[in-house]
Scaffold this motif. Structure first.
Motif, PDB file in Angstrom:
ATOM      1  N   GLU A  44     -12.447   5.004  -4.227  1.00  0.00           N
ATOM      2  CA  GLU A  44     -11.824   4.371  -3.063  1.00  0.00           C
ATOM      3  C   GLU A  44     -10.726   3.390  -3.497  1.00  0.00           C
ATOM      4  OE1 GLU A  44     -10.932   3.362   0.846  1.00  0.00           O
ATOM      5  OE2 GLU A  44     -12.110   5.037   0.068  1.00  0.00           O
ATOM      6  N   GLN A  45     -11.011   2.590  -4.518  1.00  0.00           N
ATOM      7  CA  GLN A  45     -10.018   1.644  -5.018  1.00  0.00           C
ATOM      8  C   GLN A  45      -8.810   2.377  -5.598  1.00  0.00           C
ATOM      9  OE1 GLN A  45     -12.723  -0.331  -7.645  1.00  0.00           O
ATOM     10  NE2 GLN A  45     -12.804  -2.174  -6.343  1.00  0.00           N
ATOM     11  N   ARG A  46      -9.050   3.472  -6.316  1.00  0.00           N
ATOM     12  CA  ARG A  46      -7.949   4.267  -6.870  1.00  0.00           C
ATOM     13  C   ARG A  46      -7.071   4.811  -5.750  1.00  0.00           C
ATOM     14  NH1 ARG A  46     -11.106   7.946 -11.383  1.00  0.00           N
ATOM     15  NH2 ARG A  46     -11.956   6.203 -12.573  1.00  0.00           N
ATOM     16  N   ARG A  47      -7.702   5.291  -4.691  1.00  0.00           N
ATOM     17  CA  ARG A  47      -6.955   5.823  -3.551  1.00  0.00           C
ATOM     18  C   ARG A  47      -6.100   4.722  -2.933  1.00  0.00           C
ATOM     19  NH1 ARG A  47      -7.293   5.574   1.515  1.00  0.00           N
ATOM     20  NH2 ARG A  47      -9.347   4.654   1.611  1.00  0.00           N
ATOM     21  N   GLU A  48      -6.674   3.529  -2.780  1.00  0.00           N
ATOM     22  CA  GLU A  48      -5.931   2.398  -2.217  1.00  0.00           C
ATOM     23  C   GLU A  48      -4.758   1.992  -3.112  1.00  0.00           C
ATOM     24  OE1 GLU A  48      -8.810  -0.678  -1.569  1.00  0.00           O
ATOM     25  OE2 GLU A  48      -9.775   0.409   0.063  1.00  0.00           O
ATOM     26  N   HIS A  49      -4.975   1.984  -4.425  1.00  0.00           N
ATOM     27  CA  HIS A  49      -3.887   1.661  -5.357  1.00  0.00           C
ATOM     28  C   HIS A  49      -2.738   2.661  -5.185  1.00  0.00           C
ATOM     29  CE1 HIS A  49      -6.252  -1.350  -7.335  1.00  0.00           C
ATOM     30  NE2 HIS A  49      -7.014  -0.518  -8.015  1.00  0.00           N
ATOM     31  N   CYS A  50      -3.067   3.932  -5.124  1.00  0.00           N
ATOM     32  CA  CYS A  50      -2.033   4.964  -5.005  1.00  0.00           C
ATOM     33  C   CYS A  50      -1.311   4.888  -3.664  1.00  0.00           C
ATOM     34  CB  CYS A  50      -2.638   6.357  -5.215  1.00  0.00           C
ATOM     35  SG  CYS A  50      -3.008   6.717  -6.941  1.00  0.00           S
ATOM     36  N   GLU A  51      -2.041   4.640  -2.598  1.00  0.00           N
ATOM     37  CA  GLU A  51      -1.406   4.522  -1.284  1.00  0.00           C
ATOM     38  C   GLU A  51      -0.427   3.347  -1.264  1.00  0.00           C
ATOM     39  OE1 GLU A  51      -4.428   4.272   1.712  1.00  0.00           O
ATOM     40  OE2 GLU A  51      -4.950   6.391   1.528  1.00  0.00           O
ATOM     41  N   ALA A  52      -0.827   2.222  -1.816  1.00  0.00           N
ATOM     42  CA  ALA A  52       0.050   1.049  -1.850  1.00  0.00           C
ATOM     43  C   ALA A  52       1.255   1.307  -2.760  1.00  0.00           C
ATOM     44  CB  ALA A  52      -0.726  -0.170  -2.334  1.00  0.00           C
ATOM     45  N   TYR A  53       1.023   1.987  -3.877  1.00  0.00           N
ATOM     46  CA  TYR A  53       2.120   2.307  -4.791  1.00  0.00           C
ATOM     47  C   TYR A  53       3.142   3.222  -4.112  1.00  0.00           C
ATOM     48  CZ  TYR A  53       4.578   4.760  -8.493  1.00  0.00           C
ATOM     49  OH  TYR A  53       5.552   5.337  -9.262  1.00  0.00           O
ATOM     50  N   ARG A  54       2.667   4.243  -3.417  1.00  0.00           N
ATOM     51  CA  ARG A  54       3.569   5.189  -2.760  1.00  0.00           C
ATOM     52  C   ARG A  54       4.316   4.553  -1.582  1.00  0.00           C
ATOM     53  NH1 ARG A  54      -1.054   8.749  -2.406  1.00  0.00           N
ATOM     54  NH2 ARG A  54      -1.346   9.606  -4.461  1.00  0.00           N
ATOM     55  N   ALA A  55       3.698   3.590  -0.916  1.00  0.00           N
ATOM     56  CA  ALA A  55       4.299   2.965   0.264  1.00  0.00           C
ATOM     57  C   ALA A  55       5.482   2.061  -0.097  1.00  0.00           C
ATOM     58  CB  ALA A  55       3.250   2.161   1.027  1.00  0.00           C
ATOM     59  N   HIS A  56       5.463   1.453  -1.271  1.00  0.00           N
ATOM     60  CA  HIS A  56       6.519   0.523  -1.687  1.00  0.00           C
ATOM     61  C   HIS A  56       6.783  -0.525  -0.598  1.00  0.00           C
ATOM     62  CE1 HIS A  56       7.479   2.847  -5.230  1.00  0.00           C
ATOM     63  NE2 HIS A  56       7.545   3.924  -4.499  1.00  0.00           N
ATOM     64  N   ASP A  57       5.726  -1.000   0.020  1.00  0.00           N
ATOM     65  CA  ASP A  57       5.831  -1.951   1.126  1.00  0.00           C
ATOM     66  C   ASP A  57       5.526  -3.363   0.622  1.00  0.00           C
ATOM     67  OD1 ASP A  57       5.713  -3.392   3.475  1.00  0.00           O
ATOM     68  OD2 ASP A  57       4.184  -2.140   4.410  1.00  0.00           O
ATOM     69  N   PRO A  58       6.479  -4.286   0.685  1.00  0.00           N
ATOM     70  CA  PRO A  58       6.217  -5.644   0.212  1.00  0.00           C
ATOM     71  C   PRO A  58       5.121  -6.354   1.014  1.00  0.00           C
ATOM     72  CG  PRO A  58       8.506  -5.422   0.972  1.00  0.00           C
ATOM     73  CD  PRO A  58       7.847  -4.108   1.149  1.00  0.00           C
ATOM     74  N   GLN A  59       4.894  -5.913   2.238  1.00  0.00           N
ATOM     75  CA  GLN A  59       3.831  -6.509   3.048  1.00  0.00           C
ATOM     76  C   GLN A  59       2.447  -6.006   2.623  1.00  0.00           C
ATOM     77  OE1 GLN A  59       4.394  -8.941   5.247  1.00  0.00           O
ATOM     78  NE2 GLN A  59       6.526  -8.793   4.608  1.00  0.00           N
ATOM     79  N   ARG A  60       2.427  -4.928   1.862  1.00  0.00           N
ATOM     80  CA  ARG A  60       1.159  -4.344   1.392  1.00  0.00           C
ATOM     81  C   ARG A  60       1.299  -3.996  -0.096  1.00  0.00           C
ATOM     82  NH1 ARG A  60      -1.076   1.443   2.770  1.00  0.00           N
ATOM     83  NH2 ARG A  60      -3.090   1.242   1.807  1.00  0.00           N
ATOM     84  N   PRO A  61       1.333  -5.032  -0.947  1.00  0.00           N
ATOM     85  CA  PRO A  61       1.556  -4.787  -2.374  1.00  0.00           C
ATOM     86  C   PRO A  61       0.345  -4.136  -3.053  1.00  0.00           C
ATOM     87  CG  PRO A  61       1.040  -7.072  -2.010  1.00  0.00           C
ATOM     88  CD  PRO A  61       1.130  -6.427  -0.650  1.00  0.00           C
ATOM     89  N   VAL A  62       0.593  -3.589  -4.212  1.00  0.00           N
ATOM     90  CA  VAL A  62      -0.487  -3.031  -5.025  1.00  0.00           C
ATOM     91  C   VAL A  62      -1.338  -4.196  -5.513  1.00  0.00           C
ATOM     92  CG1 VAL A  62      -1.032  -1.803  -7.157  1.00  0.00           C
ATOM     93  CG2 VAL A  62       0.910  -1.076  -5.774  1.00  0.00           C
ATOM     94  N   ARG A  63      -2.637  -4.108  -5.315  1.00  0.00           N
ATOM     95  CA  ARG A  63      -3.542  -5.136  -5.839  1.00  0.00           C
ATOM     96  C   ARG A  63      -3.847  -4.798  -7.288  1.00  0.00           C
ATOM     97  NH1 ARG A  63      -7.904  -5.221  -1.246  1.00  0.00           N
ATOM     98  NH2 ARG A  63      -6.730  -6.269   0.360  1.00  0.00           N
TER      99      ARG A  63
END
Length: 88
Positions: A44-63
């Motif tokens: 689940e954490q890996r999926r969240e990391h990848c989603e945040a990475y792909r989004a390139h959204d400063p409001q939702r940075p990669v943790r």
């Protein structure tokens, strides 16, 4: 009559081999602390990391996860981000 036990053994062996092939990346030691943090993360954490990475959204940075490392926090974060490029 012997066909059933032989078939069961063959199917069991195939299932084991398939399972081993899927997890082979998890068996080798991490090449870096960033890769170690990736493998220490849950699916689940890996999926969240990848989603945040792909989004390139400063409001939702990669943790960036915490992981024992001799690198500075900035170096570790850079290496983790580079590792995400590879894994995601």
């Amino acid at each position: 009559m012997r066909l059933v036990p032989v078939t069961a053994v063959v199917l069991s062996a195939a299932a084991l081999l398939a399972g081993c092939a899927q997890g082979k990346d998890d068996l080798r030691p991490p090449r870096s602390a960033a890769e170690g943090a990736w493998y220490a993360s849950s699916q689940e954490q890996r999926r969240e990391h990848c989603e945040a990475y792909r989004a390139h959204d400063p409001q939702r940075p990669v943790r960036i996860p915490s992981y024992l490392s001799e690198e500075s926090l900035d170096e570790f974060a850079d290496n983790f981000y580079d590792m995400l490029k590879e894994k995601c």
